[in-house]
Design a protein around this motif. Sequence first.
Motif, PDB file in Angstrom:
ATOM      1  N   MET A   1       1.053  -1.182   0.042  1.00  0.00           N
ATOM      2  CA  MET A   1      -0.127   0.157   0.179  1.00  0.00           C
ATOM      3  C   MET A   1       1.319   0.992  -0.193  1.00  0.00           C
ATOM      4  SD  MET A   1      -3.528  -1.020   3.534  1.00  0.00           S
ATOM      5  CE  MET A   1      -4.218  -2.243   2.122  1.00  0.00           C
ATOM      6  N   ASN A   2       2.013   1.385   0.564  1.00  0.00           N
ATOM      7  CA  ASN A   2       2.393   2.170   1.097  1.00  0.00           C
ATOM      8  C   ASN A   2       3.374   2.554  -0.248  1.00  0.00           C
ATOM      9  OD1 ASN A   2       4.154   4.175   2.702  1.00  0.00           O
ATOM     10  ND2 ASN A   2       5.901   2.770   2.219  1.00  0.00           N
ATOM     11  N   GLU A   3       4.083   1.538  -1.506  1.00  0.00           N
ATOM     12  CA  GLU A   3       4.770   1.939  -2.341  1.00  0.00           C
ATOM     13  C   GLU A   3       3.287   2.059  -3.697  1.00  0.00           C
ATOM     14  OE1 GLU A   3       8.130   1.755  -3.322  1.00  0.00           O
ATOM     15  OE2 GLU A   3       7.922   1.146  -1.322  1.00  0.00           O
ATOM     16  N   VAL A   4       2.580   1.613  -3.775  1.00  0.00           N
ATOM     17  CA  VAL A   4       0.901   2.087  -4.235  1.00  0.00           C
ATOM     18  C   VAL A   4       1.163   3.924  -4.219  1.00  0.00           C
ATOM     19  CG1 VAL A   4      -0.637   2.169  -5.162  1.00  0.00           C
ATOM     20  CG2 VAL A   4       0.174  -0.178  -4.401  1.00  0.00           C
ATOM     21  N   ASN A   5       1.252   4.570  -2.531  1.00  0.00           N
ATOM     22  CA  ASN A   5       0.802   5.597  -2.652  1.00  0.00           C
ATOM     23  C   ASN A   5       2.003   6.559  -3.004  1.00  0.00           C
ATOM     24  OD1 ASN A   5      -1.297   5.179  -0.997  1.00  0.00           O
ATOM     25  ND2 ASN A   5      -0.769   4.894   0.801  1.00  0.00           N
ATOM     26  N   LYS A   6       2.989   5.735  -3.107  1.00  0.00           N
ATOM     27  CA  LYS A   6       4.490   7.089  -3.268  1.00  0.00           C
ATOM     28  C   LYS A   6       4.356   7.324  -4.715  1.00  0.00           C
ATOM     29  CE  LYS A   6       7.400   4.979  -0.836  1.00  0.00           C
ATOM     30  NZ  LYS A   6       8.790   4.060  -0.612  1.00  0.00           N
ATOM     31  N   THR A   7       3.367   6.842  -5.547  1.00  0.00           N
ATOM     32  CA  THR A   7       3.572   6.215  -6.780  1.00  0.00           C
ATOM     33  C   THR A   7       3.099   7.827  -7.723  1.00  0.00           C
ATOM     34  OG1 THR A   7       1.803   5.137  -7.254  1.00  0.00           O
ATOM     35  CG2 THR A   7       3.676   3.637  -6.847  1.00  0.00           C
ATOM     36  N   PHE A   8       1.953   8.200  -6.648  1.00  0.00           N
ATOM     37  CA  PHE A   8       0.964   9.122  -6.865  1.00  0.00           C
ATOM     38  C   PHE A   8       1.633  10.558  -6.744  1.00  0.00           C
ATOM     39  CE2 PHE A   8      -1.846   5.972  -6.594  1.00  0.00           C
ATOM     40  CZ  PHE A   8      -2.946   6.646  -7.731  1.00  0.00           C
ATOM     41  N   GLU A   9       2.030  11.418  -6.967  1.00  0.00           N
ATOM     42  CA  GLU A   9       2.378  13.152  -7.399  1.00  0.00           C
ATOM     43  C   GLU A   9       2.301  13.759  -5.537  1.00  0.00           C
ATOM     44  OE1 GLU A   9       2.743  17.153  -9.157  1.00  0.00           O
ATOM     45  OE2 GLU A   9       1.142  15.947  -9.968  1.00  0.00           O
ATOM     46  N   ASN A  10       0.844  13.629  -5.191  1.00  0.00           N
ATOM     47  CA  ASN A  10       1.094  14.183  -3.766  1.00  0.00           C
ATOM     48  C   ASN A  10       0.172  12.777  -2.653  1.00  0.00           C
ATOM     49  OD1 ASN A  10      -0.456  14.815  -1.190  1.00  0.00           O
ATOM     50  ND2 ASN A  10      -0.811  16.302  -2.220  1.00  0.00           N
ATOM     51  N   PRO A  11       1.297  12.134  -3.078  1.00  0.00           N
ATOM     52  CA  PRO A  11       0.920  10.634  -1.601  1.00  0.00           C
ATOM     53  C   PRO A  11      -0.211  11.283  -0.473  1.00  0.00           C
ATOM     54  CG  PRO A  11       3.248  10.829  -2.083  1.00  0.00           C
ATOM     55  CD  PRO A  11       2.458  12.108  -2.053  1.00  0.00           C
ATOM     56  N   GLU A  12      -0.126  11.799   0.042  1.00  0.00           N
ATOM     57  CA  GLU A  12      -0.799  11.733   1.143  1.00  0.00           C
ATOM     58  C   GLU A  12      -2.470  12.806   0.451  1.00  0.00           C
ATOM     59  OE1 GLU A  12       0.296  14.571   4.044  1.00  0.00           O
ATOM     60  OE2 GLU A  12       1.868  13.541   4.602  1.00  0.00           O
ATOM     61  N   ARG A  13      -2.897  13.049  -0.176  1.00  0.00           N
ATOM     62  CA  ARG A  13      -3.575  13.556  -0.491  1.00  0.00           C
ATOM     63  C   ARG A  13      -4.847  12.031  -1.482  1.00  0.00           C
ATOM     64  NH1 ARG A  13      -7.881  16.742  -2.245  1.00  0.00           N
ATOM     65  NH2 ARG A  13      -8.556  16.785  -4.615  1.00  0.00           N
ATOM     66  N   HIS A  14      -3.958  11.679  -1.870  1.00  0.00           N
ATOM     67  CA  HIS A  14      -4.581  10.405  -2.287  1.00  0.00           C
ATOM     68  C   HIS A  14      -4.922   9.136  -1.270  1.00  0.00           C
ATOM     69  CE1 HIS A  14      -5.540   6.280  -4.457  1.00  0.00           C
ATOM     70  NE2 HIS A  14      -3.991   5.559  -3.757  1.00  0.00           N
ATOM     71  N   ILE A  15      -3.964   8.944  -0.265  1.00  0.00           N
ATOM     72  CA  ILE A  15      -4.519   8.200   0.801  1.00  0.00           C
ATOM     73  C   ILE A  15      -6.078   8.871   1.612  1.00  0.00           C
ATOM     74  CG2 ILE A  15      -4.468   7.929   3.872  1.00  0.00           C
ATOM     75  CD1 ILE A  15      -1.008   7.909   3.116  1.00  0.00           C
TER      76      ILE A  15
END
Length: 410
Positions: A1-15
Amino acid sequence: MNEVNKTFENPERHIHVKYYNKNSPYYIEDMTKAERDIASHQEYSYLRNNKLSSYNSNDAVLRDRAPVFFDVEIAERKAYNREKVNEQFKQLLQLRGIEIEKDEKLTFTIDPYRYKVTVNGTEDESLKKKIEEVLETAENSRELFYHIVSSLSADSSQYSTDKSMKQAVIRAVSDATGYYLNELNVVDGRFVTEKGEDVFEIFEKSIKEDSSIPEFSKGYIITGYKEDMDELAQRGIDNVGDLVLSIEYENGSFYDIAQSENFGTGKTDWIEQMQKAKIIEYEKNKRTEEQDTEIINSDKFTYKEVQNKLIKEILEITGYDLNNLERKDGRFLTGEKEDIFEIYKKELLVEHLIKELEESKIDYYGEMLKRFAKEDNFFIGKDEEKTISLEKDTWIDNKSASFLNNDIYG
């Protein structure tokens, strides 16, 4: 999950959007409000620290997994180890052609320093001698001694911290010097050999010259055992008990004695019973948490529900019952005129480590206390059905409300 989140430009917003924005293509269905709060917190934490500082057993990713109880796991591991030791001992007896008659109960007692074994319970001196010889070959008695140690329960009458300390220091000194402290004299507060040599100096020299010990550990080892040796010399080594351990053997299995927990064959039903009791308690607590979550996520809270939650929280954290406190100027005061909120805040920050959760929880209950300290009818029973729309009140926001649920702190 963490690795997928980091693929987004803004990981915190994606979460955030995948748990709270229903219009997002990434929105995850079929989760309770509490599960969303837990999941987002876990992922924020992992993203920032590249590890989890804590975990919550109510996380949705664990939804279909049975709960894990570590004390049950430890007990099961001890029972498993006991079966393995039983098998190994049977093999030793078979290799030596030794046969113990059915239903004959023997007791093996092991000296904690030289690991000498004494067998009791049989009048057959030949059998007794053969078993003792088998156990004292190839460090078998030492292995059995430490197996008993690893099987001791908290209420074992065979164990004490003083006995354990004495056993550890005598064995450590013996391994390093060849001398047994319990066989030496004490002169001027020091253990000395027959030639008058200070045993600690011999021990210290041996540790410093031992290449198998990391250099950074040598100082700690020397200092630690010096303190223990000094204590034994001062107290009188014979005045501290010996960690002599016994275990019974019957029909192919070892059985624990002098304690409530038994890991012998056919005596481990208590582990299953403990697990069943814990599952019942777990399910009960889970139902309570789910009921609390339903209250949190509803548009309306009854006055009594909010009141009880506040009273319970303050009592659990501070030990004070709000029913017994004075109310003045929007504050609840103890008999010493201390503000209960300040006590609550201090205790909570000491007790918990997850700072971002603490602050939201503190803000929530702080506003709660201010509000109810000003209300004349806070403790009037007839108002139990009065409802309050907490979500619409200015003194609470969604972030704070989510932390009313205790399972966030799991």
